[in-house]
Design a protein around this motif. Structure first.
Motif, PDB file in Angstrom:
ATOM      1  N   THR A  14     -11.871  -1.331  -7.142  1.00 59.53           N
ATOM      2  CA  THR A  14     -10.812  -1.088  -6.166  1.00 59.53           C
ATOM      3  C   THR A  14      -9.681  -0.314  -6.830  1.00 59.53           C
ATOM      4  O   THR A  14      -9.484  -0.396  -8.041  1.00 59.53           O
ATOM      5  CB  THR A  14     -10.251  -2.406  -5.603  1.00 59.53           C
ATOM      6  N   SER A  15      -8.955   0.430  -6.028  1.00 56.14           N
ATOM      7  CA  SER A  15      -7.780   1.141  -6.519  1.00 56.14           C
ATOM      8  C   SER A  15      -6.620   0.876  -5.568  1.00 56.14           C
ATOM      9  O   SER A  15      -6.820   0.764  -4.359  1.00 56.14           O
ATOM     10  CB  SER A  15      -8.052   2.646  -6.635  1.00 56.14           C
ATOM     11  N   PRO A  16      -5.395   0.759  -6.081  1.00 56.23           N
ATOM     12  CA  PRO A  16      -4.249   0.432  -5.232  1.00 56.23           C
ATOM     13  C   PRO A  16      -3.820   1.601  -4.361  1.00 56.23           C
ATOM     14  O   PRO A  16      -3.926   2.764  -4.767  1.00 56.23           O
ATOM     15  CB  PRO A  16      -3.167   0.064  -6.248  1.00 56.23           C
ATOM     16  N   VAL A  17      -3.343   1.288  -3.171  1.00 61.05           N
ATOM     17  CA  VAL A  17      -2.841   2.298  -2.242  1.00 61.05           C
ATOM     18  C   VAL A  17      -1.332   2.156  -2.065  1.00 61.05           C
ATOM     19  O   VAL A  17      -0.580   3.089  -2.293  1.00 61.05           O
ATOM     20  CB  VAL A  17      -3.547   2.198  -0.877  1.00 61.05           C
ATOM     21  N   GLU A  18      -0.890   0.971  -1.662  1.00 62.96           N
ATOM     22  CA  GLU A  18       0.536   0.735  -1.491  1.00 62.96           C
ATOM     23  C   GLU A  18       0.794  -0.756  -1.368  1.00 62.96           C
ATOM     24  O   GLU A  18      -0.125  -1.554  -1.188  1.00 62.96           O
ATOM     25  CB  GLU A  18       1.069   1.445  -0.240  1.00 62.96           C
TER      26      GLU A  18
ATOM     27  N   VAL B 216       8.268  -1.315  -1.364  1.00 64.82           N
ATOM     28  CA  VAL B 216       7.662  -1.192  -0.033  1.00 64.82           C
ATOM     29  C   VAL B 216       8.222   0.060   0.633  1.00 64.82           C
ATOM     30  O   VAL B 216       9.430   0.158   0.864  1.00 64.82           O
ATOM     31  CB  VAL B 216       7.946  -2.432   0.836  1.00 64.82           C
ATOM     32  N   TRP B 217       7.347   1.014   0.924  1.00 65.26           N
ATOM     33  CA  TRP B 217       7.788   2.276   1.507  1.00 65.26           C
ATOM     34  C   TRP B 217       8.076   2.099   2.990  1.00 65.26           C
ATOM     35  O   TRP B 217       7.267   1.541   3.734  1.00 65.26           O
ATOM     36  CB  TRP B 217       6.722   3.344   1.325  1.00 65.26           C
ATOM     37  N   GLU B 218       9.201   2.614   3.428  1.00 64.41           N
ATOM     38  CA  GLU B 218       9.580   2.591   4.836  1.00 64.41           C
ATOM     39  C   GLU B 218      10.005   3.989   5.246  1.00 64.41           C
ATOM     40  O   GLU B 218      10.616   4.710   4.474  1.00 64.41           O
ATOM     41  CB  GLU B 218      10.718   1.595   5.080  1.00 64.41           C
TER      42      GLU B 218
ATOM     43  N   ALA C 231      -0.283   3.973 -13.128  1.00 63.50           N
ATOM     44  CA  ALA C 231       0.755   4.769 -12.479  1.00 63.50           C
ATOM     45  C   ALA C 231       1.345   4.020 -11.293  1.00 63.50           C
ATOM     46  O   ALA C 231       2.559   4.052 -11.053  1.00 63.50           O
ATOM     47  CB  ALA C 231       0.173   6.110 -12.022  1.00 63.50           C
ATOM     48  N   TYR C 232       0.495   3.343 -10.547  1.00 65.84           N
ATOM     49  CA  TYR C 232       0.946   2.571  -9.382  1.00 65.84           C
ATOM     50  C   TYR C 232       1.882   1.437  -9.814  1.00 65.84           C
ATOM     51  O   TYR C 232       2.948   1.237  -9.232  1.00 65.84           O
ATOM     52  CB  TYR C 232      -0.275   2.008  -8.659  1.00 65.84           C
ATOM     53  N   ALA C 233       1.494   0.704 -10.854  1.00 62.14           N
ATOM     54  CA  ALA C 233       2.331  -0.390 -11.350  1.00 62.14           C
ATOM     55  C   ALA C 233       3.672   0.138 -11.862  1.00 62.14           C
ATOM     56  O   ALA C 233       4.718  -0.499 -11.673  1.00 62.14           O
ATOM     57  CB  ALA C 233       1.598  -1.147 -12.451  1.00 62.14           C
TER      58      ALA C 233
ATOM     59  N   THR D 245      -3.888   9.301  -4.698  1.00 58.34           N
ATOM     60  CA  THR D 245      -3.173   9.866  -5.844  1.00 58.34           C
ATOM     61  C   THR D 245      -2.083  10.821  -5.356  1.00 58.34           C
ATOM     62  O   THR D 245      -0.928  10.749  -5.786  1.00 58.34           O
ATOM     63  CB  THR D 245      -4.140  10.598  -6.781  1.00 58.34           C
ATOM     64  N   LEU D 246      -2.445  11.744  -4.445  1.00 54.14           N
ATOM     65  CA  LEU D 246      -1.463  12.667  -3.879  1.00 54.14           C
ATOM     66  C   LEU D 246      -0.458  11.927  -3.008  1.00 54.14           C
ATOM     67  O   LEU D 246       0.735  12.245  -3.004  1.00 54.14           O
ATOM     68  CB  LEU D 246      -2.184  13.729  -3.051  1.00 54.14           C
ATOM     69  N   PHE D 247      -0.942  10.955  -2.286  1.00 54.82           N
ATOM     70  CA  PHE D 247      -0.115  10.119  -1.409  1.00 54.82           C
ATOM     71  C   PHE D 247       0.981   9.427  -2.217  1.00 54.82           C
ATOM     72  O   PHE D 247       2.165   9.449  -1.856  1.00 54.82           O
ATOM     73  CB  PHE D 247      -1.068   9.107  -0.748  1.00 54.82           C
ATOM     74  N   LEU D 248       0.610   8.840  -3.352  1.00 54.85           N
ATOM     75  CA  LEU D 248       1.580   8.150  -4.204  1.00 54.85           C
ATOM     76  C   LEU D 248       2.482   9.132  -4.953  1.00 54.85           C
ATOM     77  O   LEU D 248       3.665   8.857  -5.169  1.00 54.85           O
ATOM     78  CB  LEU D 248       0.837   7.258  -5.206  1.00 54.85           C
ATOM     79  N   LEU D 249       1.926  10.271  -5.333  1.00 56.77           N
ATOM     80  CA  LEU D 249       2.724  11.272  -6.045  1.00 56.77           C
ATOM     81  C   LEU D 249       3.855  11.781  -5.157  1.00 56.77           C
ATOM     82  O   LEU D 249       4.998  11.953  -5.615  1.00 56.77           O
ATOM     83  CB  LEU D 249       1.831  12.425  -6.496  1.00 56.77           C
TER      84      LEU D 249
END
Length: 263
Positions: free
Chosen positions: A95-99, A215-217, A148-150, A192-196
């Protein structure tokens, strides 16, 4: 709990979807009790025919699923998404993190009869497949994205470090583009692009950075938005021109990848 959204053909095989087709109507469903015949064969045949045998899903649980469904339906990519399992829930999937999201999760009260909704923050993960189906290099990319997510969640002060880690992952993928491995890698982890984009948005907007808690809003930053933000932000880097060039290059790469690889 998890939701399945069809994946593009280049994305590596995903885990089977969770069946939600029976959770309809009044949003509460109790499967009819199966009455087996006298034979063991018929008993297990009945279990196979009704995969939700003896399943009772409270309305609160379905509300949480619908909340997750609404969230993931807005992602610009598709796949099998699940809420992060607890440490005690072992599995063999990559699994890979999204958000990270704030979700209302049902909690059983002490009387064991009633439920209440309790908001908690939980990570949304994208399921890619079984561990044995991945090469060490592919698992390494998943680990880099997780790092990178952490870093991104650790606070606005780490936004630049997160941008660098995500850009490194994008560059690694683009270097493999000659044999299409790079395109497959980016599509396998399109977040990856989404988080970047989000990390750059936090980095270049002081007001957003001040209130960043993981938490993105609000709306997702587009390439055009980032180009507009890079101008004023670049003026704050007069003593560090290499950082200004790095940000401009990152926004340029995002535009190229969006246009040619993930369109």
């Amino acid at each position: 709990c998890g939701l399945h959204v069809p994946t593009p053909p280049l994305v590596m095989p995903a885990a089977p979807p969770l069946l939600l087709n029976r959770l309809r109507g009044d949003r509460s469903y109790t499967a009819p009790k199966y009455e087996p015949e006298n034979t063991t064969t018929d008993y297990f045949q009945g279990l196979r025919d009704d995969v939700v045998w003896r399943l009772s899903v409270p309305p609160e649980g379905q509300s949480a699923l619908l909340e997750l469904q609404e969230r993931v339906s807005r992602y610009p990519f598709r796949g099998l998404f699940v809420l992060a399992p607890t440490a005690s829930q072992n599995h063999s999937f990559v699994t890979s993190p999204v958000e990270r999201i704030a979700i209302s999760q049902p909690q059983l009260l002490s009387d064991r009869r009633r439920w209440q909704l309790k908001e908690r923050r939980v990570d949304v993960l994208r399921v890619h497949g079984k561990v044995q189906d991945f090469t060490p290099d592919e698992l390494g990319d998943v680990a880099r994205l997780t790092y990178a997510y952490a870093t991104f969640l650790a606070g606005a002060s780490n936004a630049m470090r997160a941008v660098r880690a995500l850009m490194d992952l994008v560059n690694r993928s683009l270097e493999k583009q000659g044999d299409f491995r790079g395109q497959v890698a980016l599509m396998r982890m399109p977040q990856t692009l989404f988080l970047l984009k989000r990390a750059l948005g936090v980095l270049m907007q002081p007001q957003l950075a001040a209130g960043w808690k993981g938490v993105w809003e609000g709306p997702e930053p587009s390439t055009d938005d980032l180009e507009v933000l890079s101008g004023p932000y670049g003026k704050t880097l007069q003593d560090e021109p290499w950082l200004k060039d790095f940000i401009v290059h990152a926004v340029f790469v995002i535009g190229v990848v969006d246009k040619h690889l993930l369109a």
